[in-house]
Design a protein around this motif. Structure first.
Motif, PDB file in Angstrom:
ATOM      1  N   VAL A 294       0.981  -1.423  -0.338  1.00 46.59           N
ATOM      2  CA  VAL A 294      -0.232   0.454  -0.214  1.00 46.59           C
ATOM      3  C   VAL A 294       0.863   1.682   0.285  1.00 46.59           C
ATOM      4  N   LEU A 295       0.663   2.489  -1.034  1.00 41.36           N
ATOM      5  CA  LEU A 295       1.705   3.900  -1.144  1.00 41.36           C
ATOM      6  C   LEU A 295       0.959   4.223   0.356  1.00 41.36           C
TER       7      LEU A 295
ATOM      8  N   ASP B 123       3.182  -3.548   8.445  1.00 45.80           N
ATOM      9  CA  ASP B 123       1.510  -3.519   7.910  1.00 45.80           C
ATOM     10  C   ASP B 123       0.643  -2.628   7.959  1.00 45.80           C
ATOM     11  N   TYR B 124      -0.323  -2.455   6.754  1.00 45.94           N
ATOM     12  CA  TYR B 124      -1.559  -1.319   6.615  1.00 45.94           C
ATOM     13  C   TYR B 124      -2.394  -1.186   7.693  1.00 45.94           C
TER      14      TYR B 124
ATOM     15  N   MET C 226      -2.429  -2.978  10.468  1.00 42.12           N
ATOM     16  CA  MET C 226      -2.270  -2.802  11.905  1.00 42.12           C
ATOM     17  C   MET C 226      -1.801  -1.480  12.364  1.00 42.12           C
ATOM     18  N   GLN C 227      -1.330  -1.059  12.123  1.00 39.74           N
ATOM     19  CA  GLN C 227      -1.038   0.813  11.769  1.00 39.74           C
ATOM     20  C   GLN C 227      -2.500   0.896  12.031  1.00 39.74           C
ATOM     21  N   PHE C 228      -3.027   1.534  10.692  1.00 40.12           N
ATOM     22  CA  PHE C 228      -3.989   1.896  10.986  1.00 40.12           C
ATOM     23  C   PHE C 228      -4.877   2.238  12.539  1.00 40.12           C
ATOM     24  N   TRP C 229      -4.874   0.283  12.891  1.00 42.09           N
ATOM     25  CA  TRP C 229      -5.872  -0.343  13.749  1.00 42.09           C
ATOM     26  C   TRP C 229      -5.138   0.385  15.369  1.00 42.09           C
ATOM     27  N   ALA C 230      -3.304   0.306  15.176  1.00 44.39           N
ATOM     28  CA  ALA C 230      -3.248   0.901  15.847  1.00 44.39           C
ATOM     29  C   ALA C 230      -2.913   2.514  16.444  1.00 44.39           C
ATOM     30  N   GLU C 231      -3.062   3.325  14.854  1.00 44.97           N
ATOM     31  CA  GLU C 231      -2.997   4.982  15.310  1.00 44.97           C
ATOM     32  C   GLU C 231      -4.471   5.049  16.194  1.00 44.97           C
ATOM     33  N   GLU C 232      -6.121   4.047  15.304  1.00 45.63           N
ATOM     34  CA  GLU C 232      -6.978   4.660  15.813  1.00 45.63           C
ATOM     35  C   GLU C 232      -7.219   4.210  17.519  1.00 45.63           C
TER      36      GLU C 232
ATOM     37  N   VAL D 215       9.630  -3.910  11.632  1.00 45.69           N
ATOM     38  CA  VAL D 215       8.724  -3.278  12.481  1.00 45.69           C
ATOM     39  C   VAL D 215       7.244  -2.945  11.716  1.00 45.69           C
ATOM     40  N   LYS D 216       6.192  -3.992  12.384  1.00 44.46           N
ATOM     41  CA  LYS D 216       4.796  -3.837  11.846  1.00 44.46           C
ATOM     42  C   LYS D 216       3.724  -2.466  12.173  1.00 44.46           C
ATOM     43  N   THR D 217       4.258  -1.904  13.441  1.00 48.29           N
ATOM     44  CA  THR D 217       3.685  -0.785  13.468  1.00 48.29           C
ATOM     45  C   THR D 217       4.320   0.590  14.678  1.00 48.29           C
ATOM     46  N   TRP D 218       4.352   1.928  14.081  1.00 48.53           N
ATOM     47  CA  TRP D 218       5.131   2.507  15.014  1.00 48.53           C
ATOM     48  C   TRP D 218       4.212   3.690  14.901  1.00 48.53           C
ATOM     49  N   ILE D 219       4.355   4.125  16.096  1.00 48.52           N
ATOM     50  CA  ILE D 219       3.751   5.693  16.587  1.00 48.52           C
ATOM     51  C   ILE D 219       4.499   6.560  17.544  1.00 48.52           C
TER      52      ILE D 219
END
Length: 749
Positions: free
Chosen positions: A63-64, A313-314, A316-322, A425-429
């Motif tokens: 995903v871009l 991971d798109y 996983m990152q989206f849910w992590a930010e939510e 790294v799968k998620t990074w905030i």
């Protein structure tokens, strides 16, 4: 002579003037052609021009998510441009495109008659698509009206040369790859991704018509800013397509009735998914690029059209930010309410002055030579400004000092999830909002880690031969050789009579026991263990080390905890899988880096996993089970530092390690109470909410339903003991809970 035969002086002079004008115009054109008004690219130059291409950043699932560019451009091949879009462009911009050779003399004649004789300023410029391509490739530098004629003739010459070099298909492709769509967006592919979040090849007819319609005025027909104007222009394009037999009237009418629908996605560095991650990728790319230049490779991350494939991971990152936003908004409200009117960002004048002095605007005014008083006067002036909080942006009358104190109250966070086997790294905030808080709490922030350091102490103890069922008194001790330093617990006085097994002490994070375990294991041994587990930050060689007074990077801590599910070997978190050039040739692949040396034995590893399961099942992180109802296989550790300045939670699953920190950037401010600021309350929910969301999606079952391997029966036997033993009657009789035991701390073990 013809002129002598003309008897009328008026006609003779008119003819002379006309001939002179024609000759002048001919010489004028030749002078432009020969370069007297600036050089014109020759055919060789035109056959080898290069686009400045944006570099693209992709997730592991392709995903871009971001771009690095001076000009947002992603050139595509002719085959990737849908036929309906090409037809729309030719219909509205250059109907005779396939008939002329770069200059449409019929159109020029029409424009000349309408503009000069009829004074119709709406007649247009008569430029062909090839001439517009010439202008795209060689933009006009001087906007003065006196140079318009020169520029037009130059573009005609270039257009003729382009037609000699390229086919019509190639000219259309170059045009659509270079034309501006406003907002620093160039080319149909970038515009399609921005306005419709899809590639150009996937555009439908009405979407293509919207983008083609923008070309007449990229701002005036911007569908995001002026949707009604854009809709009218789109329908005009559809009508032109029908007039040129590319659409039937029925198709045109059907498409005209459709509403304008956008899926706008701006690739702004401050916005979008994973901005902190993307910034760290950019920094690492710059380092890579510097090394490439040393080796003679001329790459530029902003213009070379590189493709960067990351580990993220798109979903996983989206849910992590939510999860982060949901929890941090709620926590911020409770945090501010706990302080009430006496909040330090309102009443602590010394702190406010310190923060103001550290601000960028203060330092800027100081460099300009202003005195402190002058700077404060300047920063105290009220003006209209926009302040942001969790409810959105608000326009208010406020001073720069008001703005500084407004943002200093915000809790911030950092969280990281990685594959413990590889370090991917799968998620990074890195924080709550990249636009206002650029500081990355994953890669840039070193904070005291509190009780999340205790597993390293207990791991060392096991390695030195201390059995997991060894009991340690929870009694508070004042250490004479440490100026009476006396670590305490948050429990009741009754703890004085309790003796904890190592497992129970770790799961309930008993401070007094942690220090005693450190004393028995030896500080030097613990420091060596920390180093072997990938902790490279300098740690204090003091007993307080057991309570996590050492400052460690978040990603460093994650790499160390990975060793518990990676055969005792730490990993180095990494973000980039590979880099390719614009032709998809691999320039660099990044391989996982994990410690060559095993930090501890397999027996110790299994024991530590079982002990940290206890933290989740019945210890300080038990709300994972009780409140969030997570049944996943999880081990972990909470952490809270002195005065509730830092809240931590580390979760270990068989397939993931997740670390979360929550606190304030200004160390002087902590949580008002431990109940609010403890790791289980401030940090743990971010992981829990994220895991709840992951559990809903079967695609991630391989991660969420993974189980720890069953421990060796001998390990389970070693852990089979009473969690807590109470002192006997006579021992309790002679113990005074109000009086601390005194002794010397033995550093030399």
């Amino acid at each position: 002579m013809v002129l002598k035969r003309i008897k009328s002086p008026f006609l003779r002079y008119t003819l002379l003037a006309t001939l002179a004008l024609v000759l002048f115009f001919f010489v004028f054109i030749l002078s432009i052609y020969w370069g007297a008004w600036g050089s014109i690219p020759n055919k060789e130059e035109l056959s080898d021009f290069q686009y400045q291409r944006a570099s693209e950043v992709y997730t592991a699932d392709s995903v871009l998510i971001g771009k690095f560019y001076l000009y947002d451009r992603q050139p595509i091949a002719f085959e990737a441009i849908p036929e309906h879009l090409r037809n729309a462009l030719v219909s509205i911009e250059d109907e005779r495109f396939y008939d002329h050779s770069g200059i449409d003399y019929q159109s020029l004649g029409r424009v000349a008659v309408k503009t000069i004789l009829m004074q119709d300023q709406s007649a247009g410029g008569g430029s062909t698509l090839t001439q517009q391509l010439a202008k795209n490739l060689y933009p006009r530098r001087d906007r003065k009206k006196t140079n318009i004629v020169v520029d037009k003739i130059k573009e005609m010459v270039i257009a003729s040369r382009l037609e000699d070099i390229y086919t019509k298909e190639e000219i259309l492709t170059h045009y659509l790859n270079t034309v501006s769509f406003g907002d620093n967006t160039f080319g149909i592919e970038s515009a399609s991704l921005k306005f419709f979040n899809k590639q150009a090849k996937d555009l439908n007819v009405e979407e293509g018509a919207v983008l083609v319609g923008m070309l007449k005025a990229t701002y005036g027909y911007n569908p995001r800013i002026f949707p009604e104007r854009s809709l009218e222009r789109r329908n005009l394009v559809l009508q032109a397509m029908a007039n040129n037999h590319h659409l039937s009237n029925e198709e045109k009418d059907s498409l005209t009735d459709k509403p304008l629908k956008l899926d706008y996605r701006d690739f702004d560095n401050n916005a979008g998914l994973a901005p902190y991650f993307r910034e760290e990728v950019r920094k690492q790319l710059l380092k890579w690029n510097a090394k490439q230049k040393e080796e003679g490779h001329d790459y530029n991350i902003y213009t070379s059209g590189l493709k960067v494939y990351t580990t993220l991971d798109y979903n996983m990152q989206f849910w992590a930010e939510e999860a982060m936003r949901e929890h941090m908004q709620s926590l911020q409200g409770r945090f501010e309410k706990s302080y009430g009117k006496n909040a330090p960002w309102r009443t602590n004048k010394k702190l406010i002055e310190k923060v103001v002095k550290q601000s960028g605007i203060y330092q800027k005014l100081k460099k300009q030579g202003l005195e402190h008083g002058q700077i404060i006067d300047s920063l105290s002036k009220k003006k209209q400004m926009v302040l942001t909080d969790w409810d959105g942006e608000k326009t208010v009358q406020a001073s720069s000092i008001d703005s500084i104190t407004h943002y200093m109250k915000f809790l911030n966070t950092g969280s990281l999830a990685l594959d413990p086997k590889t370090g991917a790294v799968k998620t990074w905030i890195g924080g709550i909002d990249f636009e206002h808080f650029k500081f990355d709490h994953v890669a840039q922030s070193k904070r005291q880690v509190g009780s999340t350091f205790k597993p390293i102490v207990y791991t060392t103890a096991l390695e030195t031969g201390i059995l997991p069922c060894t009991y340690f008194s929870a009694e508070e001790v004042a250490y004479e050789n440490l100026k009476g330093w006396s670590p305490s617990n948050s429990g009741k006085k009754d703890e004085t009579y309790l003796n904890y097994s190592m497992e129970e002490a770790l799961s309930h994070s008993v401070n007094t026991v942690a220090v005693k375990v450190l004393e028995k294991a030896g500080i030097s041994n613990v420091l060596t263990m920390a180093k072997n587990m990938g902790i490279f930050s300098k740690l204090p060689e003091q007993p307080s080390l057991a309570l996590g007074t050492g400052e460690i990077y978040l990603n460093e801590l994650a790499g160390a905890y990975a060793s518990y599910v990676n055969d005792g070997k730490a990993v180095l978190p990494y973000l980039i899988e590979k880099i390719t050039d614009k032709k998809d040739s691999v320039l660099m692949e990044f391989k996982p880096k994990r410690a060559r040396k095993t930090a501890f034995s397999e027996e110790t590893r299994q024991i530590m996993i079982e002990m940290m399961k206890g933290t989740i099942d019945r210890g300080t992180a038990s709300r994972i089970r009780s409140t969030y109802k997570l049944n996943n296989a999880i081990a972990g550790k909470t952490g809270t530092t002195q005065n509730n300045k830092d809240a931590w939670f580390v979760a270990i699953t068989p397939k993931l390690v997740h670390v979360t920190w929550v606190g304030l950037d200004h160390h002087e401010i902590g949580f008002k109470s431990t109940s609010l600021g403890q790791g289980a309350n401030a940090a743990l929910p971010i992981f829990a909410k994220w895991m709840q969301e992951m559990n809903k999606h079967p695609y991630y079952n391989e991660i969420t339903k993974a189980q720890f391997e069953r421990p060796n029966p001998a390990i389970l036997e070693m852990l089979d003991c009473e969690p807590v033993k109470r002192d006997g009657f006579f021992k309790r009789l002679f113990k005074n809970p109000d009086k601390k035991k005194t002794k010397k701390f033995r550093k030399g073990n």
